[in-house]
Design an enzyme around this catalytic site. Structure first.
Site, PDB file in Angstrom:
ATOM      1  N   ASP A 119      41.766  45.263  46.297  1.00 35.03           N
ATOM      2  CA  ASP A 119      42.219  44.143  45.472  1.00 35.03           C
ATOM      3  C   ASP A 119      43.008  44.577  44.247  1.00 35.03           C
ATOM      4  O   ASP A 119      43.951  43.907  43.834  1.00 35.03           O
ATOM      5  CB  ASP A 119      41.021  43.301  45.029  1.00 35.03           C
ATOM      6  CG  ASP A 119      40.484  42.450  46.168  1.00 35.03           C
ATOM      7  OD1 ASP A 119      40.872  42.695  47.322  1.00 35.03           O
ATOM      8  OD2 ASP A 119      39.674  41.544  45.912  1.00 35.03           O
ATOM      9  N   GLU A 141      43.100  35.844  44.763  1.00 33.27           N
ATOM     10  CA  GLU A 141      42.487  35.885  43.445  1.00 33.27           C
ATOM     11  C   GLU A 141      43.566  35.712  42.384  1.00 33.27           C
ATOM     12  O   GLU A 141      44.710  36.109  42.578  1.00 33.27           O
ATOM     13  CB  GLU A 141      41.757  37.213  43.233  1.00 33.27           C
ATOM     14  CG  GLU A 141      40.549  37.365  44.131  1.00 33.27           C
ATOM     15  CD  GLU A 141      39.795  38.667  43.896  1.00 33.27           C
ATOM     16  OE1 GLU A 141      40.297  39.522  43.142  1.00 33.27           O
ATOM     17  OE2 GLU A 141      38.706  38.816  44.462  1.00 33.27           O
ATOM     18  N   SER A 143      38.962  36.974  40.574  1.00 33.85           N
ATOM     19  CA  SER A 143      38.405  38.311  40.587  1.00 33.85           C
ATOM     20  C   SER A 143      37.077  38.311  39.858  1.00 33.85           C
ATOM     21  O   SER A 143      36.836  37.509  38.952  1.00 33.85           O
ATOM     22  CB  SER A 143      39.371  39.267  39.891  1.00 33.85           C
ATOM     23  OG  SER A 143      38.735  40.481  39.570  1.00 33.85           O
TER      24      SER A 143
END
Length: 577
Positions: A88, A453, A479
């Site tokens: 991520d 996110e 997140s």
């Protein structure tokens, strides 16, 4: 402990190692240097998400070797394999983030296919980044084999001007830089020191949240998630995990014996009391789905609501994963929860013992600095709150850890954006007003596709000093590093004509995290008229490939954004083929 040559008449690996018909299969094993004894021992898949994408995964390959030693010590035959990871931190803030959540289910699918294709009898899974942890645990529960999970460990905190810093500080520094409050040189200095080692993001973001879940749910050995990735002591946990999976195989203790409704509730408690990531509200229902257990976003939020928040971790608090480890880790946290009667003690764990038996072995107590005594928590309710109302009939979720109560109620006019890029650009341009509710839609699991996110946008707001002066809602995700009044998982999503698809600029939105409500000041008749006039879901550029396939299959965030029918519809269990 399993000894010597085994009767494999009831193990899946018999299909590739036993009897005259399997001579061609055995020839392959001889080609890889296996002995007769090793061929006729149980086969244990050692699955890692190793890659060179980011520091979260870079140490997994080395750690897998210690797991293999443990399996061999206990007379098993380890077979190492890898699967994908989408990290991520690298995927954040651009089109790459669409691949993140989809990768969770791809990880589960590829681990399942590898285990099935090669008929492995048990699994030890190593994972390091946000989606790889739940993905690996989902595969374990789906296969229902003896399973042990081990986290790759967190990154060490960086140091700058006498303070610990993390990647969260770098994301927020981008906003400060954009606002003219941070120089080019200062930003360059921070980015060079924020991430000084291998390991996943150090705060109680999604990776460390799900690492805590792995222990609390019983799939990981006690305290195995705590040691940072560079610590050599992680090798001891690897060896112990390899030995433990062989004990589970001998006792026929499988993943679904461990992952039960009670153990899922234990895991949700630990998320709440540590101020963990809102993404746990997505991943816990997905893990439950693999076991055929009803445990959706509302169930998770009910637990969040009545669990005290007493572990002071970033982003809402002060400390990082290394600090939690040094004061006793998840076992001490669970010991505090037990004092208040908030833990199911009869759940079985990866050690073969019950959770209560494991907690009886813990001698340390809350230190009062990182882990507060449960009698004197930071706040009386959990760090994550569920919301519901006419704007989110299927629910939504917000992280309030570290937020003062007066900041947990917000009313303001909507400023609507059709995607994250538009919102981020508006934030950069300061094209929004204090007191507004920023609405980012078309970012749900199907409509995104991928349920991205919004860390780049929320960090920019925080960096501009506006984190408490605006609110943000989305059908996408946040997140674990997100701060501020940010509501995610709004359902139904815009692509399914949820109310968020019908909001217009200026509509008055109220978010009340104390009461658990989220509403828009529109009558039912007005909502119905707007729904009648709705032009349909936004067309995306993903008309083929993996993301198109994901968008066709993915379900509601309320049930974990899963992509297959789950254990309730299965007609066989892999372990019993």
């Amino acid at each position: 402990m399993l000894k010597g040559t085994q009767d494999k008449s009831k193990l899946p690996s018999r299909y590739v190692t036993e009897g005259p018909a399997r001579a061609p299969h055995r020839s392959y094993f001889y080609a890889m240097g296996l002995s007769d004894e090793e061929i006729h021992q149980p086969f244990v898949g050692v699955a890692t998400c190793w890659n060179e994408a980011a520091p979260c995964n870079i140490a997994l390959n080395r750690q897998a070797q210690s797991v293999k030693l443990g399996v061999k010590h206990a007379n098993g035959t380890p077979r190492e394999f890898t699967t994908i990871t989408v990290t991520d931190g690298i995927a954040m803030g651009h089109e790459g983030m669409r691949s993140s959540l989809a990768s969770r289910d791809a990880i589960a699918d590829t681990v399942e296919l590898t285990m099935r294709g090669h008929c492995y009898d048990a699994i030890v899974g190593l994972a390091g980044c946000d989606k790889s942890l739940p993905g690996m645990m989902m595969a374990m529960v789906r296969l229902n084999v003896p399973s042990v999970f081990i986290y790759g460990g967190s990154i060490l905190p960086g140091r700058l001007d006498g303070k610990d810093v993390t990647v969260q500080d770098v994301f927020e520094a981008v906003g400060q830089h954009q606002a003219g409050n941070l120089s080019d040189d200062a930003l360059r200095t921070l980015e060079r020191v924020a991430c000084p080692s291998a390991g996943a993001c150090g705060g109680q973001f999604t990776a460390n949240t799900m690492a805590c879940v792995s222990e609390a749910i019983g799939l990981a050995l006690p305290n195995s998630s705590g040691a940072p990735a560079p610590y050599e002591s992680r090798d001891q946990y690897g060896v112990a995990s390899g030995e433990a999976v062989m004990e589970l195989l001998e006792k026929n203790i499988r993943a679904r014996d461990v992952v039960t409704l009670k153990s899922l509730q234990n895991a949700a408690r630990v998320v709440a009391c540590t101020g963990g990531s809102t993404n746990a509200g997505l991943h816990l229902p997905a893990i439950a789905h693999e076991a055929g257990i009803d445990f959706n976003l509302e169930d998770v939020c009910d637990i969040f609501r009545d669990t005290p928040y007493f572990v002071d971790l970033k982003p809402g608090g002060q400390y990082v994963a290394k600090d939690l480890y040094e004061v006793g880790g998840v076992p001490v946290v669970m010991k505090e929860l037990r004092k208040a009667g908030l833990i199911h003690e009869d759940c079985i764990t990866a050690t073969g013992r019950s959770m209560g038996e494991e907690l009886d072995r813990i001698e340390r107590d809350a230190d009062g600095k990182v882990i507060y005594p449960i009698e004197t928590p930071l706040t009386p309710t959990g760090g994550v709150v569920g919301l519901k109302g006419n704007l989110a009939p299927e629910g939504a979720i917000v992280k309030v850890a570290g937020m003062a109560e007066e900041h947990q109620v917000f009313t303001g006019p909507a400023r609507v954006f059709e995607c994250e890029e538009d919102a981020f650009q508006a934030v950069q341009d300061r094209a929004y007003e204090e007191g507004e509710v920023i609405v980012i839609r078309n970012e749900g699991p199907a409509g995104g596709p991928g349920m991205r996110e919004m860390l780049a946008t929320t960090s920019a707001l925080s960096g501009q000093g506006m984190g408490k002066k605006v609110a943000l809602i989305t059908d996408g995700r946040f997140s674990g590093a997100t701060r501020g009044f940010c509501v995610g998982h709004v359902g139904p999503e815009a692509a399914h004509c949820g109310p968020i698809a019908l909001i217009k600029d200026g509509d008055q939105i109220t978010i009340d995290a104390i009461k658990g409500e989220i509403s828009v000041d529109l009558s039912a008749d007005e909502m119905a008229a707007r729904k009648e006039a709705w032009a349909g879901p936004r067309e995306t550029i993903y008309a083929s490939g993996a993301l198109w396939k994901y968008a066709q299959l993915v379900g509601s965030a309320r049930f974990g954004a899963v992509t297959h029918p789950g254990a309730k519809e299965e007609k066989h269990v892999y372990m019993d083929i």
